[in-house]
Design an enzyme around this catalytic site. Sequence first.
Site, mmCIF file in Angstrom:
data_model
loop_
_atom_site.group_PDB
_atom_site.id
_atom_site.type_symbol
_atom_site.label_atom_id
_atom_site.label_comp_id
_atom_site.label_asym_id
_atom_site.label_seq_id
_atom_site.Cartn_x
_atom_site.Cartn_y
_atom_site.Cartn_z
ATOM 1 N N HIS A 114 -8.747 6.305 7.421
ATOM 2 C CA HIS A 114 -7.680 6.504 6.485
ATOM 3 C C HIS A 114 -7.710 7.906 6.748
ATOM 4 O O HIS A 114 -7.168 8.465 5.401
ATOM 5 C CB HIS A 114 -7.972 5.644 5.520
ATOM 6 C CG HIS A 114 -6.768 4.918 4.972
ATOM 7 N ND1 HIS A 114 -5.235 5.833 3.644
ATOM 8 C CD2 HIS A 114 -6.578 3.820 5.150
ATOM 9 C CE1 HIS A 114 -5.098 4.655 4.069
ATOM 10 N NE2 HIS A 114 -5.691 3.685 4.402
ATOM 11 N N ASP A 139 -8.677 -2.728 8.171
ATOM 12 C CA ASP A 139 -8.500 -3.190 9.138
ATOM 13 C C ASP A 139 -10.374 -3.830 9.529
ATOM 14 O O ASP A 139 -9.969 -4.805 10.490
ATOM 15 C CB ASP A 139 -7.169 -3.018 10.242
ATOM 16 C CG ASP A 139 -6.577 -3.318 9.787
ATOM 17 O OD1 ASP A 139 -6.030 -3.945 9.559
ATOM 18 O OD2 ASP A 139 -5.194 -1.890 10.512
ATOM 19 N N ARG A 188 16.552 11.891 4.795
ATOM 20 C CA ARG A 188 17.552 13.032 7.010
ATOM 21 C C ARG A 188 16.066 14.039 6.304
ATOM 22 O O ARG A 188 16.899 14.974 5.587
ATOM 23 C CB ARG A 188 18.333 12.729 6.507
ATOM 24 C CG ARG A 188 19.414 13.215 8.010
ATOM 25 C CD ARG A 188 19.159 14.601 7.738
ATOM 26 N NE ARG A 188 19.459 14.943 9.518
ATOM 27 C CZ ARG A 188 18.994 16.028 10.451
ATOM 28 N NH1 ARG A 188 18.246 16.677 10.346
ATOM 29 N NH2 ARG A 188 19.659 16.376 11.588
ATOM 30 N N HIS A 246 0.536 -0.699 -0.492
ATOM 31 C CA HIS A 246 0.190 0.021 0.027
ATOM 32 C C HIS A 246 0.507 1.383 -0.407
ATOM 33 O O HIS A 246 0.334 1.736 0.704
ATOM 34 C CB HIS A 246 -0.766 0.207 0.954
ATOM 35 C CG HIS A 246 -1.838 0.932 0.617
ATOM 36 N ND1 HIS A 246 -2.632 1.648 2.128
ATOM 37 C CD2 HIS A 246 -2.741 0.324 -0.201
ATOM 38 C CE1 HIS A 246 -3.752 2.549 1.517
ATOM 39 N NE2 HIS A 246 -3.755 1.712 0.075
ATOM 40 N N HIS A 259 -1.819 1.402 13.168
ATOM 41 C CA HIS A 259 -1.462 1.518 11.332
ATOM 42 C C HIS A 259 -1.821 -0.518 11.499
ATOM 43 O O HIS A 259 -3.424 -0.514 11.765
ATOM 44 C CB HIS A 259 -0.168 1.172 11.490
ATOM 45 C CG HIS A 259 0.634 1.561 9.923
ATOM 46 N ND1 HIS A 259 -0.287 0.799 9.170
ATOM 47 C CD2 HIS A 259 1.983 0.795 9.756
ATOM 48 C CE1 HIS A 259 0.806 0.401 7.970
ATOM 49 N NE2 HIS A 259 2.272 0.452 8.118
ATOM 50 N N MET A 318 -11.241 1.673 16.171
ATOM 51 C CA MET A 318 -10.751 1.719 15.184
ATOM 52 C C MET A 318 -10.916 1.054 14.173
ATOM 53 O O MET A 318 -12.486 0.428 14.356
ATOM 54 C CB MET A 318 -9.571 0.266 16.117
ATOM 55 C CG MET A 318 -8.650 0.615 17.555
ATOM 56 S SD MET A 318 -7.438 2.594 16.716
ATOM 57 C CE MET A 318 -7.000 3.631 18.116
ATOM 58 N N GLY A 319 -10.473 1.185 12.901
ATOM 59 C CA GLY A 319 -10.661 0.075 11.751
ATOM 60 C C GLY A 319 -11.345 0.784 11.103
ATOM 61 O O GLY A 319 -12.479 0.607 10.112
ATOM 62 N N ARG A 366 -9.765 -1.139 -0.800
ATOM 63 C CA ARG A 366 -9.722 -2.535 -0.315
ATOM 64 C C ARG A 366 -10.564 -3.107 0.292
ATOM 65 O O ARG A 366 -11.579 -4.766 0.049
ATOM 66 C CB ARG A 366 -8.767 -2.924 0.290
ATOM 67 C CG ARG A 366 -6.949 -2.687 -0.209
ATOM 68 C CD ARG A 366 -5.912 -2.102 0.714
ATOM 69 N NE ARG A 366 -6.504 -1.440 1.591
ATOM 70 C CZ ARG A 366 -5.195 -0.775 2.706
ATOM 71 N NH1 ARG A 366 -3.928 -1.500 2.840
ATOM 72 N NH2 ARG A 366 -5.569 -0.168 3.227
#
Length: 379
Positions: A270, A321, A365, A187, A222, A266-267, A279
């Site tokens: 994005h 997720d 960096r 991804h 994540h 959660m889930g 997806r």
Amino acid sequence: MAIEDIKKGLAGVVVDYTAVSKVNPDTNSLLYRGYPVQELAAACSFEEVAYLLWNGELPTPEQLAGFTARERVGRALDPVVQQVIDALPTTSHPMDVCRTAVSVLGARHELAEDSSPEANLAKSVDLFAAMPAVVAYDQRRRRGQDVVAPRDDLDYSANFLWMTFGEDHAPEVIDAFNVSMILYAEHSFNASTFTARVITSSLSDLHSAVTGAIGALKGPLHGGANEAVMHTFDEIGIRSEESLDEAAARAKVWMEDALAKKKKVMGFGHRVYKHGDSRVPTMKAALDKMIAHYGRPELLGLYNGLETAMDAAKAIKPNLDYPTGPTYHLMGFDTPTFTPLFVASRITGWTAHIVEQAAANSLIRPLSAYNGVDERHVP
Ligand code: ACO
């Protein structure tokens, strides 16, 4: 420096090119090496997709035969890795076990100090082949069960389930698992992949980069979200005797309460997709099949209830997720094993990016704006 010049979280910043995948939030599409992920999930084995990510093209039948033979050779659990896993407490998080196992595999690899493209590809395939044994054995030892030897007559997904549960699975279960592996594989510059690229950019080795990526994936913002989704379902309460509508009603109440308390659920949500995750429809179809296969409509009720209530309140859509959590639960995986399953899949994307980063490297960096105390002197 003006605050508006600081790109907190690197949001919206393009840091490099990649030819591995293309995420387009406007058209809600995801391409691996040009192929829509939905088409890959419908037509390919995970082995074919792994080959594609590394080599840029889908394999010919001969190439696939060579690749799968190579993968089968690396499936057995390395006895030293088993010893190290056994030395870890069963209370340690499976992601910590995964991270440790990858580190051990790296330190023991015969090409450990060789970061040529050929060596990196060889290490990638070795990790891809080795991870199912690590994930499967870690779940088994927590249940007081022994290691299960791999089976050469099974493909990657069927063998993964075999090594975890020591029993054969129905073709539709293997297929749903294969779909999840394909959808999790890659991804673009997500947090863990970017971590892997940062580590590679200092000319460090592939296993170090993957170890760091596992650390980044562990967090609930994540990959850890698939595990967290199941904790939400557990908190609401899974009641097998309940109808779909009853479960949905309870989930709605839970979500309204959570949002009133300003909780992050959660889930959902994005960084890149703001109108839904490309997806999710494919994974939701796989979840629907698993709900029918295992006869568990109450789980669909919880799923629908949360999704509908979140959409009504904040118009925030589920991410990948969300459907994978209950899918893995139905298959019999323990909740803390969910994110290691993501690792086993994402090894392919991470390593494709490591090879790409190494091929056109520039040390990553960035700069920072100082906001500490002014210069002062030791009295
Ligand atoms: N639950 C409740 N509110 C949310 C959620 C959520 N899951 N996601 C976003 N929001 C809200 C935020 O509270 C914020 O509201 P505000 O403007 O009123 O403060 C707004 O939506 C914007 O959210 P951000 O967190 O700033 O959006 P960002 O793009 O930085 O975050 C992220 C994306 C981290 C994924 C976020 O949606 C989140 O925390 N989701 C839950 C964790 C999760 O599911 N992660 C999996 C990611 S996908 C993957 O790894 C396969």
